[in-house]
Structure formats: C-alpha cells, structure tokens
Write a protein that holds these residues in place. Structure first.
Motif, PDB file in Angstrom:
ATOM      1  N   LEU A 270      -3.945  25.178  49.215  1.00  0.00           N
ATOM      2  CA  LEU A 270      -3.206  23.974  48.822  1.00  0.00           C
ATOM      3  C   LEU A 270      -3.111  23.884  47.296  1.00  0.00           C
ATOM      4  O   LEU A 270      -2.039  23.603  46.735  1.00  0.00           O
ATOM      5  N   ALA A 271      -4.236  24.142  46.631  1.00  0.00           N
ATOM      6  CA  ALA A 271      -4.261  24.057  45.164  1.00  0.00           C
ATOM      7  C   ALA A 271      -3.309  25.075  44.543  1.00  0.00           C
ATOM      8  O   ALA A 271      -2.527  24.748  43.640  1.00  0.00           O
ATOM      9  N   ALA A 272      -3.369  26.314  45.036  1.00  0.00           N
ATOM     10  CA  ALA A 272      -2.527  27.371  44.465  1.00  0.00           C
ATOM     11  C   ALA A 272      -1.055  27.128  44.757  1.00  0.00           C
ATOM     12  O   ALA A 272      -0.193  27.350  43.897  1.00  0.00           O
ATOM     13  N   ASP A 273      -0.767  26.658  45.967  1.00  0.00           N
ATOM     14  CA  ASP A 273       0.612  26.334  46.325  1.00  0.00           C
ATOM     15  C   ASP A 273       1.183  25.313  45.346  1.00  0.00           C
ATOM     16  O   ASP A 273       2.312  25.415  44.863  1.00  0.00           O
ATOM     17  N   THR A 279       3.435  21.331  41.626  1.00  0.00           N
ATOM     18  CA  THR A 279       3.233  20.173  42.495  1.00  0.00           C
ATOM     19  C   THR A 279       1.792  19.697  42.378  1.00  0.00           C
ATOM     20  O   THR A 279       0.857  20.498  42.511  1.00  0.00           O
ATOM     21  N   PHE A 280       1.605  18.400  42.159  1.00  0.00           N
ATOM     22  CA  PHE A 280       0.255  17.869  41.996  1.00  0.00           C
ATOM     23  C   PHE A 280      -0.007  16.662  42.895  1.00  0.00           C
ATOM     24  O   PHE A 280      -1.114  16.151  42.923  1.00  0.00           O
ATOM     25  N   THR A 314      -4.154  13.798  45.953  1.00  0.00           N
ATOM     26  CA  THR A 314      -4.176  14.595  44.723  1.00  0.00           C
ATOM     27  C   THR A 314      -5.587  15.112  44.522  1.00  0.00           C
ATOM     28  O   THR A 314      -6.544  14.559  45.081  1.00  0.00           O
ATOM     29  N   PHE A 315      -5.731  16.173  43.766  1.00  0.00           N
ATOM     30  CA  PHE A 315      -7.055  16.598  43.347  1.00  0.00           C
ATOM     31  C   PHE A 315      -7.554  15.583  42.324  1.00  0.00           C
ATOM     32  O   PHE A 315      -6.770  14.945  41.613  1.00  0.00           O
ATOM     33  N   LEU A 360      -0.812  26.701  34.663  1.00  0.00           N
ATOM     34  CA  LEU A 360      -0.908  28.062  35.184  1.00  0.00           C
ATOM     35  C   LEU A 360      -1.783  28.910  34.269  1.00  0.00           C
ATOM     36  O   LEU A 360      -2.530  29.783  34.724  1.00  0.00           O
ATOM     37  N   LEU A 361      -1.698  28.646  32.972  1.00  0.00           N
ATOM     38  CA  LEU A 361      -2.538  29.353  32.005  1.00  0.00           C
ATOM     39  C   LEU A 361      -4.013  29.120  32.299  1.00  0.00           C
ATOM     40  O   LEU A 361      -4.814  30.059  32.325  1.00  0.00           O
TER      41      LEU A 361
END
Length: 864
Positions: A270-273, A279-280, A314-315, A360-361
C-alpha cells in the motif's frame, strides 16, 4: 505543495550567472524545450531581444508556478551548467520546510495575541539585546564538537522567561536567529507534557507537525541541526528520555511468521503503491486492492502506523509511508505478481540519483540503508522471518549501468548519490560504487555536503574528472556545526582523491571560495609527486589565496599541460608570479586560458616575456580582457621573436580596433608557428580586415584559421577577403558570423570559392543578414569548390525556395560539403521535411544548429 516556492527563488539571479554565449544558447534551446513540455512558445522576436531580466519576466508570465522552473532546470543541464541545476535544486529543497512556516504563523499569532503586554517588536528587540547576543553566541563553531549543548534560562517567576522563549521561537521561524545552525527548533511546554502518560519522541513531535512537512527521518539523521526549547522544565513530573532511535517492531504479537510476513507485505505494498502514484490518502478500496483486510487496517491504526479519518486512511507521517515503501523490496520474491504501478529496485535507484521528487528520494535513501548487512540483520530479528538478500546486488548493478549511460541523456545527481551511499556507512560498498564513476560533478554548499562528499570521494580509486563547486563552507559566517579544524580535516580527505585515484586527470574548480588554510591544503595535494593531474580549471575563483603557493603547485606537477583561470581576476603581482612560473624550465603548461582575468596592457608586458622563452606554450586565450591596442602591440613584438612557438591566440572582446590589425599584420609576416587567430567581437571594421588581407596574400603567411565574428564588417571587406581566398592555399577556416556581410558580400566570396587555388574548408556566415537571394550563388560555389567541408548559415532569413536551391546543389555529385549549419526547428514543417530528406539521401552530410559552438567554447576555455 511547492507551487508557492518558485516565485521566491530568483530566476533572474540564475540567468545572470550565464555567460553571453550560454545565455544565447539558452534562448535558442528554449524554443525546442517548450515544444517538448507541450507549452505554448514565446514569440521568437521577443525571446531574441530579451535581456536576462526580460526573459525572467517572460518565463514567469507565460509559465507560472513550477512550469518555468521545470523548463529552466532542464536547459541548465543541456548547456552544461550543472552547477546552476544543482544550486537551484538545493535552494528548492531548502525552502520545502512547511514546519518552519507553520511555526512562524503559530508563534506570530501567540506573540500578537497571547503575550501579557502588547510589546512592539523593535522595543522588545532592544530591551532583550543582551539576552539575544548570549543565545546567538551559545552555538558558535568553537563550542561544537560536543554531542549536545544545554542552556538554562534562569529568572524569578513572572520576569518574562516564557515570553522571551516564544519570541526566540518566532525569530528562528522568521529566519533572524540561528538561520544556518538549526534546521528544526521544537518548542515543548512542560505543563502540557505532564498530561501525557507515555509517548515516543516521534509521537511528541508529531502533534505539532504539518502533514506535508519534511520526513521526520531527516531530523534523526542530523541531530546536530535540531534544538529543543522546553518551557517549564523545572515543572516536569516524570523522567524525560529523548531517545532518537525510531516507533518499528512488527507489532503482530504471536502471529505465525508466514501470516506476519503477509500482513507486513500488504502494508508495505500500500505504501509503495502510494509513493509511486503520488498518493497519500487511501480509501477502503485501496486497502483491499493491496491485500489489507478491515481487521488488519484497524490493527495498523492501533499500532499507530495508519490513522483513520472517516472512510479515509493515511500513514501517520509521510516518512512512515516512505519507510514502508522501501521495506516492500525486502519482501519481494521473483514469483510474486508484479504491480505495474510500483517500480523495480532499478527504477527506484535511478529515480533517487537523478531527479526524483522528495518523497521518492527519501524512499530510495531508506532502500540504501536497508541494503547493509547490519540493518538487514536487525530487521530480520525484529520481524522474525528472513528478508531478501539481493537488494545490494540490484542497487550495485543499477548504478553500474547508470555510470555507463550517455551523460547527455541521463544526468546523475552526485549530491543524491553521495547522500544515499553515506546512509549505508559501508566502506566496501561505497568503494565498489565509486569505482563505476570516472566523471563526478558535485556542488558543496554547506558543511554537511562537505562531510558526505569527502566520505564518498576518499573511497574513489577510479576517478578521472572532478567538477567541483564549493561555497559557504570556509567563510567565517557560515554558521557551521563543525569547527575549523574539523572542516579542514574533511577537506583534506576530499583532496586525497587527487592522489589516490589511479588515473586522475582533470580538476575543474568552478566558483569556489576558499580561505587561506583550505587553499594551502589544495595546493599541497596538487603538488604531490604522485598527482597525475593533466588539466586544472580554476574558474571565477574569489582569489588565489597565496598565489605563489598556487603557481608552485602547478610548477611541481610535471603532467599538467592545461591551466584555465577564466573569470579569476589576477592582480599585477599574481600575473608576475604566473609568468615566472611559465618561464621556469620545469613548467610543462601548453594551453593557458586567461579569459576575463583583468589582463591589462601592463599584464601583456609580463606575458610577452613568456612567449619569447617558453616554446612549450602553444595556446593562449586572453578573451574578454582590456588588452587594448597597446597590449596587442606588445604581444605582436613577441610573436615576431624567432623563439615564439605559439600556435593559437584568442583575442575575442579585447577592446581592439583597426590599429591593432596593423600590428598583427606585421607579426604574421614574421611568425611561422601561429595557425589560429581569433579577433572576434572587436571593432576592426573593413579597414582592419583590409590590413590583415595584405598580409594574408603574402606567401610567407602561415595562418590557417581566422575568426572575425562580430567585427562590424560590411560587404566592402569581401573584396579583399575574396582575393585572399583565391590566392592563399594555407587558409582553411574563415569565420565571418555576426557581421553585415549580406547577399552582395556572399556573392563575392562565392566567386573566390570557385577559384581553383581556393582551399578553404570551413566558412562561417551565421547572423550575416543573408536572404534566399544568395542561395543561387552559394549553390553554384558548392558544386565547384572541392575543398569546402563546413558552411554555417545559422540565423539568416532563408526561406523554403532558397533552401530548395541549396539542396539541389547539396545533391550534386561534385558537392563535397559535410556539415551545414542550420536550425531545422526554426523552419516550417515543409522545409523541415526537405532538410531531413536531404540528410537521408546524403549520409555524408550533417545539418546541425550551431555546428562549431561547442568546439569554439572548448578552445576558448569556456567549456572543458
């Protein structure tokens, strides 16, 4: 999030940093880049005449927000100004601090509404001047090196301690206090903390943390840049243990390893997607699609990894999402079904070290950290099941592949690569990766960059070229965490690469700022007998420090043949020291670039003494200097000396007129070695060229290349030049660009090209006010002249009909032309098809915009 930032970053400042040639090339490339970005083009007439300030306004007006910057950053790479690209990226990154903005708003409101007395800012600043000086001086460079520094603010109740601390917090948030020392300052209220039974440091800080702020991992990775202000510390009723170790156990209790692994993998998927799709915020369907059941979702909420708001999840913080996204790659197996939205390890690594967005970095940096054996073992112990061991190998293979890519297609950001490698602290791995890269370009803007870059570069054994810009590190007011001794130690580590790399050849120092101590370390490293440096570029240096040490370092390096000081203003003493070095029999310098170095008439007198005794020196560039006619007279006296071995002399923008041509003409009659003379952008006029032509017609003149671009010439001079072309078989290149040659002048030149004695190979006629009326004459010459290989017609008003005539000549079997200078993109679609078809039919012919630009810049020392 970053849209509002771009107007705060001075685009005009960056455009001012471009040199004239670079700025013109920037505008030319801008037309193509706008099409690539699918943006409506700015009319070329407006672009052509726009100053740097005008262009900045045009870009901001036509492409608001980040569009203008995306285009601009792309163009900086294309014109080889990676330093500006890196600086802009760093500035953008530094401005992405919503936490600081949030604190500014919060404490400004507190200051204005909640203080006991409404105190004017200026009065309060004056009243607490001594206290502010104490606070500011508390974190000076001399006191760093300790792991922590605690200050206690004492005073009786009601005296204003809380008010002062609130104002301090506001001053930091507004950039007036500890601007370069602390990236984050946290204000903790002791009374408020007493109501908390138990929490982690992350939980404590997250209560006042904007959802879009920087990853909290940045705080833990640089603890020396974090300050905690605790108001009411004496009232705390529990022990405070600010442990900076990260909130990550599997939290799955006694679940079987297989079930535990599946649950964690679903969360990480889910996090990587979300990371890969920007998307957050997730809905229940997103969770189900990634394998998270409703009970699992509530379990992650209870474990404070996810948080729920109505039907959305959300995380708890974006850094947790980045962390989990990177974790996914440790769970992946070859047989797993691919999620097309989620990139591979190679794609993540490539994005991390090129131009990845911040989130992403950070995911990529986490991945580098996970690849180490120490972290892998810790995670396996924590989770209770094995993880993928192939991550490091995949990262290595990707970086090796990137190192072999065309640098014009893929630009590696060594700032991001070095930060990622530094995260691992794995010296063997870093050495392996650094050996892939032979050419490194790095911008160091603070002590953190210095530490990271030094750590990586000292493990490089295969480096051949280092392009380095270092600023704001050795100045007294840089606000560094490191003291002077520590900074110099890291700088010494970085300089060690000059001797430890097996085949180190090129050092390009661009816009660097050193103090005396750092300059001494640099010079000592360059003077080492095992340093095999061949090219040294020291562009736009603030000073040479002790110039004598610098020139001694050059002298003691027997391999050094190229010295470029372009843009570094030399004092009379430094010119004298330079010339003494050049006259020394141990000096092996063959190419000397002194463009824009404030070379005056008196300096020319010193240089003259070099030319008559140093037979190794073959190329001298004095472009963009106030040489004047008197300076040229001195140089020409040296050129007439029988021991002068100079082959190339570049005098663009040297404040010359036709009188200088008389001195040069006399020298050319005597000199046997000079083959290339550049007199471009001087006020020579037709009279000056007439004087030169009298000498060029003489059989003893050996000049092969004459560059006269931008010399205020008219068709009148073409009569004299035509006589030279039809009689001088030694002259191979004649560049007349940016002059009013016009069609009538071209007609005369074409008649000379058809003469059997003409051996000219390259003719430059760009920006010469030509029309299609001259195409018939050019076509006639192209079918007769057997020697002409290159013809530059850039930036002239040629239409389709004229180019049809030219193409007919280019198709003729007797036409020997190999390179035609034209900007195909400047013509309409029909003409572009015509030119493309012409290239397809003639494999030996290349049609190229600015065909000689890069070569000219390299000869002049503007490009390396």
């Amino acid at each position: 999030m970053a849209e509002f930032l771009f107007s705060d970053i001075g685009l005009f400042w960056y455009l001012k940093e471009l040199q004239k040639e670079e700025f013109w090339k920037f505008k030319e490339l801008l037309k193509q880049e706008l099409l690539k970005f699918e943006l409506k083009p700015i009319p070329w007439p407006m672009l052509k005449k726009a100053s740097r300030e005008d262009l900045a306004k045009l870009l901001d007006k036509h492409y608001p927000g980040k569009q203008a910057w995306e285009v601009t950053l792309s163009l900086f790479l294309q014109i080889n100004r990676c330093d500006l690209w890196t600086k802009a990226q760093e500035e953008i990154r530094n401005k992405l601090n919503p936490y600081k903005s949030h604190m500014k708003d919060k404490f400004r409101l507190i200051w204005e509404k909640e203080t006991c007395l409404q105190v004017p800012d200026d009065f309060y600043t004056e009243a607490t001047k001594n206290e502010y000086e104490e606070l500011s001086a508390a974190y000076t460079a001399g006191q760093t090196g300790q792991h922590s520094l605690t200050m206690v603010l004492q005073g009786s109740q009601g005296i204003g301690k809380t008010t002062l601390l609130r104002k301090v917090m506001l001053e930091w948030a507004e950039g007036n206090l500890w601007r370069e020392k602390f990236t984050f300052v946290f204000f903790l209220d002791g009374c408020d903390m007493n109501s908390i039974t138990e929490t982690s440091l992350v939980g404590l800080l997250s209560r006042d943390w904007p959802g879009s702020a920087e990853p909290i991992e940045d705080i833990f990775s640089q603890p020396e840049k974090v300050l905690f202000i605790i108001d009411g510390f004496e009232e705390l009723k529990f022990d405070l243990d600010l442990n900076t170790n990260c909130v990550f156990k599997s939290g799955l209790g006694n679940c079987p390893p297989k079930q535990s692994r599946a649950q964690l993998k679903s969360l990480c998927t889910l996090a990587a997607d979300g990371i890969w799709t920007d998307t957050f915020v997730f809905h229940s369907g997103d969770l189900r699609r990634n394998g998270i059941s409703e009970p699992d979702a509530f379990m992650w909420v209870d474990l404070r990894l996810l948080q729920r708001n109505s039907d959305r999840f959300t995380f708890v913080h974006v850094c947790i999402q980045e962390f989990c996204a990177a974790m996914l790659y440790l769970f992946r197996r070859p047989q797993d079904n691919a999620n097309l939205a989620i990139g591979s390890v190679a794609q993540l690594v490539k994005a991390t070290v090129t131009q990845a967005p911040t989130y992403l970095l950070q995911t990529g940096i986490f991945l580098f950290g996970f690849s180490t054996e120490k972290i892998m073992n810790m995670l396996e112990t924590s989770f209770g099941f094995p993880l993928s061991k192939e991550i490091k190998q995949e990262i290595t293979e990707c970086l090796q592949s990137l190192s072999q890519d065309d640098p014009n297609q893929v630009v590696v950001s060594f700032h991001e690569l070095f930060n990622s490698l530094f995260e691992t602290q794995d010296k063997e791995f870093i050495t392996q990766v650094m050996d892939f890269f032979e050419d490194v370009n790095i911008y160091i803007n603070n002590t953190d960059d210095l530490v990271v870059s030094a750590f990586c570069l000292k493990h490089s054994q295969n480096l051949q070229k280092l392009h380095l810009c270092i600023q704001n590190v050795f100045s007294d007011d840089c606000g560094a965490i490191l003291n002077d001794t520590q900074k110099l130690c890291f700088w010494r580590d970085l300089c060690s690469v000059f001797t430890t790399s097996r085949n180190f050849q090129v050092l390009d120092l661009d816009n660097c700022t050193f103090d005396e101590a750092s300059q001494t370390i640099l010079c000592k490293a360059l003077a080492q007998p095992i340093c095999r440096l061949q090219k040294l570029v020291y562009n736009f240096a603030s000073s040479l420090g002790n110039g004598l040490d610098f020139f001694k370092a050059v002298l003691h390096n027997p391999h050094l043949k190229y010295l470029n000081l372009h843009g570094t203003s030399l004092s009379p003493v430094e010119v004298r020291q330079l010339c003494e070095m050049l006259k020394h029999p141990m000096c092996n310098v063959e190419q000397l670039m002194l463009g824009k170095c404030n070379i005056t008439v008196e300096a020319c007198r010193e240089i003259t003494s070099v030319l008559v005794c140093n037979q190794r020196l073959k190329l001298l560039s004095l472009i963009e200097n106030p040489v004047m006619n008197d300076g040229v007279m001195l140089l020409c006296n040296a050129l007439k000396h029988p021991h002068c071995a100079l082959e190339t002399l570049l005098l663009t923008y040297c404040c010359l007129n036709s009188v200088a041509c008389d001195y040069i003409s006399q020298a050319l009659l005597c000199n046997k070695s000079l083959s290339l003379l550049d007199l471009g952008s001087n006020f020579l006029e037709d009279d000056g060229v007439m004087s030169l032509c009298e000498t060029l017609k003489h059989p003893t003149c050996n000049l092969q290349q004459l560059w006269l671009a931008g010399c205020y010439l008219t068709p009148v001079c073409c009569k004299d030049l035509s006589v030279v072309l039809s009689s001088n078989e030694k002259l191979k290149t004649l560049k007349l660009g940016d002059n009013k040659i016009q069609d009538s002048g071209v007609k005369q030149l074409c008649e000379a090209l058809k003469h059997p004695n003409c051996k000219l190979e390259n003719l430059g006629l760009e920006i010469c006010q030509l029309t299609s009326a001259c195409c018939k004459d050019l076509a006639s010459a192209l079918t007769v002249c057997k020697s002409l290989r290159g013809l530059n017609l850039d930036w002239n008003s040629l239409d389709h009909d004229g180019l049809v005539v030219l193409c007919e000549a280019l198709s003729h079997p007797d036409c020997a032309l190999q390179l035609l200078g034209l900007d195909k993109s400047a013509f309409d679609e029909e003409t572009q098809l015509l030119l493309t078809a012409m290239e397809d039919r003639s494999p030996h012919l290349t049609i190229l915009h600015q065909p000689w630009g890069k070569d000219e810049y390299m000869i002049k020392g503007v490009l390396l």
